[in-house]
Design a protein around this motif. Structure first.
Motif, PDB file in Angstrom:
ATOM      1  N   GLU A  47     -97.551  57.510 -90.782  1.00 23.57           N
ATOM      2  CA  GLU A  47     -96.995  56.814 -89.622  1.00 23.57           C
ATOM      3  C   GLU A  47     -97.870  55.627 -89.260  1.00 23.57           C
ATOM      4  O   GLU A  47     -97.395  54.513 -89.044  1.00 23.57           O
ATOM      5  N   ALA A  48     -99.188  55.874 -89.251  1.00 23.74           N
ATOM      6  CA  ALA A  48    -100.118  54.788 -88.933  1.00 23.74           C
ATOM      7  C   ALA A  48     -99.985  53.649 -89.935  1.00 23.74           C
ATOM      8  O   ALA A  48     -99.954  52.478 -89.567  1.00 23.74           O
ATOM      9  N   ALA A  49     -99.873  54.011 -91.207  1.00 25.34           N
ATOM     10  CA  ALA A  49     -99.763  52.995 -92.256  1.00 25.34           C
ATOM     11  C   ALA A  49     -98.479  52.185 -92.087  1.00 25.34           C
ATOM     12  O   ALA A  49     -98.474  50.967 -92.250  1.00 25.34           O
ATOM     13  N   SER A  50     -97.379  52.873 -91.708  1.00 27.68           N
ATOM     14  CA  SER A  50     -96.110  52.176 -91.509  1.00 27.68           C
ATOM     15  C   SER A  50     -96.222  51.205 -90.346  1.00 27.68           C
ATOM     16  O   SER A  50     -95.750  50.066 -90.416  1.00 27.68           O
ATOM     17  N   VAL A  51     -96.868  51.673 -89.275  1.00 28.28           N
ATOM     18  CA  VAL A  51     -97.055  50.812 -88.107  1.00 28.28           C
ATOM     19  C   VAL A  51     -97.840  49.565 -88.492  1.00 28.28           C
ATOM     20  O   VAL A  51     -97.542  48.457 -88.071  1.00 28.28           O
ATOM     21  N   ASP A  52     -98.867  49.763 -89.354  1.00 26.78           N
ATOM     22  CA  ASP A  52     -99.677  48.632 -89.797  1.00 26.78           C
ATOM     23  C   ASP A  52     -98.948  47.747 -90.798  1.00 26.78           C
ATOM     24  O   ASP A  52     -99.496  46.749 -91.262  1.00 26.78           O
ATOM     25  N   GLY A  53     -97.715  48.143 -91.165  1.00 26.27           N
ATOM     26  CA  GLY A  53     -96.918  47.298 -92.039  1.00 26.27           C
ATOM     27  C   GLY A  53     -97.192  47.476 -93.523  1.00 26.27           C
ATOM     28  O   GLY A  53     -96.845  46.622 -94.319  1.00 26.27           O
ATOM     29  N   ALA A  54     -97.829  48.592 -93.903  1.00 29.22           N
ATOM     30  CA  ALA A  54     -98.071  48.817 -95.328  1.00 29.22           C
ATOM     31  C   ALA A  54     -96.764  49.231 -96.004  1.00 29.22           C
ATOM     32  O   ALA A  54     -96.049  50.087 -95.497  1.00 29.22           O
ATOM     33  N   SER A  55     -96.483  48.615 -97.161  1.00 26.28           N
ATOM     34  CA  SER A  55     -95.240  48.934 -97.864  1.00 26.28           C
ATOM     35  C   SER A  55     -95.343  50.332 -98.476  1.00 26.28           C
ATOM     36  O   SER A  55     -96.427  50.887 -98.617  1.00 26.28           O
ATOM     37  N   LYS A  56     -94.177  50.884 -98.835  1.00 24.93           N
ATOM     38  CA  LYS A  56     -94.149  52.201 -99.496  1.00 24.93           C
ATOM     39  C   LYS A  56     -95.046  52.187-100.740  1.00 24.93           C
ATOM     40  O   LYS A  56     -95.772  53.137-101.032  1.00 24.93           O
ATOM     41  N   PHE A  57     -94.949  51.087-101.468  1.00 24.06           N
ATOM     42  CA  PHE A  57     -95.718  50.906-102.685  1.00 24.06           C
ATOM     43  C   PHE A  57     -97.209  50.997-102.387  1.00 24.06           C
ATOM     44  O   PHE A  57     -97.968  51.738-102.995  1.00 24.06           O
ATOM     45  N   ARG A  58     -97.605  50.224-101.373  1.00 24.59           N
ATOM     46  CA  ARG A  58     -99.004  50.177-100.952  1.00 24.59           C
ATOM     47  C   ARG A  58     -99.451  51.550-100.459  1.00 24.59           C
ATOM     48  O   ARG A  58    -100.547  52.009-100.781  1.00 24.59           O
ATOM     49  N   GLN A  59     -98.578  52.215 -99.699  1.00 26.44           N
ATOM     50  CA  GLN A  59     -98.921  53.545 -99.186  1.00 26.44           C
ATOM     51  C   GLN A  59     -99.195  54.514-100.323  1.00 26.44           C
ATOM     52  O   GLN A  59    -100.115  55.334-100.252  1.00 26.44           O
ATOM     53  N   PHE A  60     -98.395  54.398-101.390  1.00 27.31           N
ATOM     54  CA  PHE A  60     -98.564  55.324-102.511  1.00 27.31           C
ATOM     55  C   PHE A  60     -99.947  55.154-103.149  1.00 27.31           C
ATOM     56  O   PHE A  60    -100.670  56.114-103.373  1.00 27.31           O
ATOM     57  N   PHE A  61    -100.312  53.862-103.382  1.00 26.95           N
ATOM     58  CA  PHE A  61    -101.583  53.650-104.097  1.00 26.95           C
ATOM     59  C   PHE A  61    -102.805  53.790-103.196  1.00 26.95           C
ATOM     60  O   PHE A  61    -103.866  54.203-103.644  1.00 26.95           O
ATOM     61  N   SER A  62    -102.670  53.454-101.901  1.00 22.94           N
ATOM     62  CA  SER A  62    -103.847  53.499-101.026  1.00 22.94           C
ATOM     63  C   SER A  62    -103.983  54.821-100.289  1.00 22.94           C
ATOM     64  O   SER A  62    -105.069  55.151 -99.825  1.00 22.94           O
ATOM     65  N   LEU A  63    -102.887  55.561-100.155  1.00 22.62           N
ATOM     66  CA  LEU A  63    -102.963  56.822 -99.413  1.00 22.62           C
ATOM     67  C   LEU A  63    -102.692  58.031-100.311  1.00 22.62           C
ATOM     68  O   LEU A  63    -103.541  58.899-100.485  1.00 22.62           O
ATOM     69  N   THR A  64    -101.484  58.049-100.886  1.00 25.92           N
ATOM     70  CA  THR A  64    -101.056  59.250-101.611  1.00 25.92           C
ATOM     71  C   THR A  64    -101.987  59.590-102.771  1.00 25.92           C
ATOM     72  O   THR A  64    -102.506  60.700-102.851  1.00 25.92           O
ATOM     73  N   LEU A  65    -102.210  58.604-103.658  1.00 25.68           N
ATOM     74  CA  LEU A  65    -103.015  58.891-104.844  1.00 25.68           C
ATOM     75  C   LEU A  65    -104.419  59.386-104.493  1.00 25.68           C
ATOM     76  O   LEU A  65    -104.853  60.410-105.010  1.00 25.68           O
ATOM     77  N   PRO A  66    -105.146  58.688-103.581  1.00 25.97           N
ATOM     78  CA  PRO A  66    -106.468  59.216-103.222  1.00 25.97           C
ATOM     79  C   PRO A  66    -106.410  60.609-102.600  1.00 25.97           C
ATOM     80  O   PRO A  66    -107.248  61.451-102.904  1.00 25.97           O
ATOM     81  N   LEU A  67    -105.392  60.849-101.762  1.00 29.42           N
ATOM     82  CA  LEU A  67    -105.299  62.165-101.123  1.00 29.42           C
ATOM     83  C   LEU A  67    -104.965  63.263-102.135  1.00 29.42           C
ATOM     84  O   LEU A  67    -105.237  64.434-101.899  1.00 29.42           O
ATOM     85  N   LEU A  68    -104.359  62.871-103.249  1.00 26.53           N
ATOM     86  CA  LEU A  68    -103.981  63.859-104.260  1.00 26.53           C
ATOM     87  C   LEU A  68    -105.116  64.182-105.228  1.00 26.53           C
ATOM     88  O   LEU A  68    -104.950  64.963-106.146  1.00 26.53           O
ATOM     89  N   ARG A  69    -106.283  63.550-105.005  1.00 31.43           N
ATOM     90  CA  ARG A  69    -107.378  63.730-105.969  1.00 31.43           C
ATOM     91  C   ARG A  69    -107.720  65.175-106.289  1.00 31.43           C
ATOM     92  O   ARG A  69    -107.862  65.525-107.455  1.00 31.43           O
ATOM     93  N   PRO A  70    -107.861  66.058-105.279  1.00 35.08           N
ATOM     94  CA  PRO A  70    -108.197  67.447-105.620  1.00 35.08           C
ATOM     95  C   PRO A  70    -107.133  68.084-106.505  1.00 35.08           C
ATOM     96  O   PRO A  70    -107.449  68.773-107.473  1.00 35.08           O
ATOM     97  N   ALA A  71    -105.857  67.810-106.184  1.00 31.49           N
ATOM     98  CA  ALA A  71    -104.773  68.363-107.006  1.00 31.49           C
ATOM     99  C   ALA A  71    -104.851  67.790-108.412  1.00 31.49           C
ATOM    100  O   ALA A  71    -104.698  68.507-109.402  1.00 31.49           O
TER     101      ALA A  71
END
Lengths: 293, 313
Positions: B209-233
């Motif tokens: 939600e914060a990332a969306s508010v800051d205007g980060a695109s879905k694409f950007r969210q995937f590489f800057s948020l999702t991938l790093p958060l998935l590191r343990p998995a």
């Protein structure tokens, strides 16, 4: 994704999503459909070039004939006995160990835990040759003397099929993860009530991690039922063969009997698919627990 | 998470806070702990500890099971260096692992992302994709053997329907390996997808939600948020999959027997052949140690790259 999106682009996206997922799912399922259809085809349909998807004549008798062609029923029974034994032993021994490592800290317990984690890394193929030798030279069994010479030890016995797989480090690891999450107050209260440590494990804590038991039981049963190389190495006689070994032997001895082979394969896969469908939640939880914690 | 719990336990049951009976209780607890862990430890000593030591010791010997082992120093390892078939097996195992681990992980993550949406019938898709995982490799390899049949198999029937001429698959040096890899991906992708899906579902939504508010695109969210958060998995999937891929054996045993011309032989297959067809136990142990060493190396390498191993905490 927001719940209601009615724009045309979103709808196209959804259709593409569904089509992609359906295509992937079909690819995953088709081999099983092909197996089932082949198992009820007549020799003529099987030899057809190009092959047809559905049999012209449904030969359900193949299943009866397959059971006559090879003792698949005995093979399946053996697999079941071994898988059930492994499941019971694993659940009992590994849950005690996992509990002790999670809740009863004693000198050396973290070292033991590290050793179990390390054991997860050791490939089967590094252990399996010496394991075979241990079985072969088991003293005082199968005609062996006290030094393990002279006979065949545990080779071609139920011991060899059951004992080495009785506990897996992975089960110990999973149980420890589950027991770790229980609140310490429960344990303390039971202790104040004068319950012994074994009683606390069996009567207070274990009922709270029932899902862990189902998970480990399902994963152990599945792994044991599907195991191939170890039973192949340690058994020789037809009466001790497990289903996976029986199938591979049947294939080399009866090279072209695809209908019977697929009937046997159905017998080997369907129980696991059914088990998975029933216990899906626990399978998923088991893998997810191991993966996320 | 775990350190907090340890601290709670330490204050609740440590010596300073213990009631008068504390010492006796602690001893009882220690004894119970040892007693409960003993069967598993004993089993592991016999069936993991001794075999590991024995594998190392035997790798320095020449041993055919019938006559006592003979110490030959590093000769097995020297032979390994000039063993072209084993070198081929290392290469094949690496190729197989590359396609069934990193490549399959990418596909699995894509599927997981598709399934991590509000979707009717999501459970059906998930089940269908996961089912090959729970079925025996021997059994499904036999089904694939039949699918790859050049004349009456399903694979070439589908290809000819599309107007293509199918290859001889398992008897072709070019196509046997891809055929084995397809089976590996088909069977293993469900588990990878499942772990990624579970990880995706436990991601914190407020960050997005914060990332969306800051205007980060879905694409950007995937590489800057999702991938790093998935590191343990990712670390967990990678390690378990590499261990699995390095130990693939059943499908090769059924589909190709390592052939044609060693084009699909794996390290595990060479170990099996050395030990149980040629009865060169010492040499097989040396081969198995190479397998172990490569696995350790890959695990440590991945640990460095993903920067953490929460799986064994």
């Amino acid at each position: 994704m927001p719940p209601v999106e009615t724009s045309g682009r979103a709808r196209t996206g959804r259709i593409v999503l569904y089509l992609t997922l359906t295509a992937i799912s079909v690819v995953m399922i088709v081999p099983f459909v092909w197996m089932l259809l082949t198992s009820v085809k007549s020799p003529g349909d099987i030899a057809a070039v190009p092959p047809r998807l559905f049999p012209t004549k449904w030969a359900f008798g193949n299943y009866v004939d397959a059971l006559h062609a090879a003792p698949f029923a005995t093979y399946a029974r053996n697999s079941f006995v071994i898988a059930a034994s492994h499941t019971v032993l694993n659940v009992l021994i590994a849950s005690m160990a996992g509990y002790a490592l999670a809740r009863l800290r004693f000198r050396g317990s973290s070292l033991i835990f590290l050793a179990f984690v390390g054991a997860l890394m050791i490939p089967t193929y590094t252990k399996i040759l010496p394991e075979f030798l241990i079985v072969r030279f088991m003293p005082l069994f199968g005609g062996n003397d006290i030094t393990g010479q002279g006979g065949t030890g545990w080779l071609d016995t139920w011991w060899a099929l059951i004992i080495p797989g009785a506990v897996s480090p992975f089960s110990v690891f999973l149980f420890r993860q589950f027991y770790l999450d229980l609140p310490v107050e429960l344990e303390e209260a039971a202790r104040l009530d004068g319950l012994g440590e074994l009683g606390i494990y069996a009567r207070i804590m274990t009922p709270l991690v029932k899902p862990a038991f189902i998970t480990v039981a399902l994963l152990t049963f599945e792994g044991s039922w599907n195991n191939f190389l170890w039973p192949l190495l340690v058994t020789k006689s037809d009466s001790l063969r497990v289903i996976q070994v029986g199938l591979s032997v049947f294939r080399t001895e009866n090279d072209t009997q695809w209908a019977f082979l697929m009937a046997g394969t159905t017998l080997a896969t369907v129980p696991m698919v059914v088990l998975f469908l029933i216990g899906q939640r626990y399978f998923v939880q088991g893998f997810a627990t191991a993966g996320i914690k | 998470m775990a350190p907090t719990r340890d601290r709670v336990r330490a204050t609740a049951s440590g010596p300073s806070a213990a009631p008068p009976r504390g010492r006796g209780l602690q001893r009882a607890r220690r004894r119970a702990g040892l007693l409960m862990v003993a069967p598993a430890v004993l089993h592991a000593l016999i069936w993991i500890g001794i075999p590991l030591v024995a594998a190392v010791v035997l790798s320095f010997t020449s041993y055919d099971v019938l006559t006592p082992p003979r110490f030959i120093g590093l000769e097995n390892f020297r032979d390994l260096l000039s063993d072209n078939v084993f070198r081929r097996a290392v290469l094949n195992t690496s190729i197989y692992t590359f396609f069934t681990v990193p490549v399959a992980m990418g596909i699995a993550l894509l599927i997981a992302l598709m399934l991590n949406t509000r979707l009717a019938g999501r459970a059906i898709f998930r089940t269908a994709i996961f089912i090959p995982q729970v079925t025996a490799t021997i059994a499904v390899a036999l089904v694939w053997l039949w699918i790859y049949d050049p004349r009456s198999g399903l694979a070439n029937a589908v290809l000819s329907f599309l107007g293509l001429d199918g290859p001889a698959w398992l008897s072709s040096t070019d196509w046997a390996m891809p055929a084995v890899i397809v089976v590996g991906i088909w069977q293993g992708i469900g588990l990878k997808m499942l772990i990624y899906l579970a990880a995706l579902q436990s991601l914190p939504t407020d960050l997005y939600e914060a990332a969306s508010v800051d205007g980060a695109s879905k694409f950007r969210q995937f590489f800057s948020l999702t991938l790093p958060l998935l590191r343990p998995a990712t670390f967990f999937v990678f390690v378990t999959s590499v261990i699995g891929a390095f130990q693939s054996f059943d499908q090769v045993y059924i589909l190709t027997d390592g052939g044609p011309a060693n084009s699909t032989t794996m390290m595990t297959y060479e170990i099996y052949k050395s030990a149980f067809r040629e009865f060169r136990m010492g040499y097989a142990c040396a081969q198995s140690l190479v397998l172990f060493a490569l696995l350790l190396f890959l695990t440590l390498l991945n640990r460095r790259i993903t920067g953490g191993d929460r799986a064994t905490r």
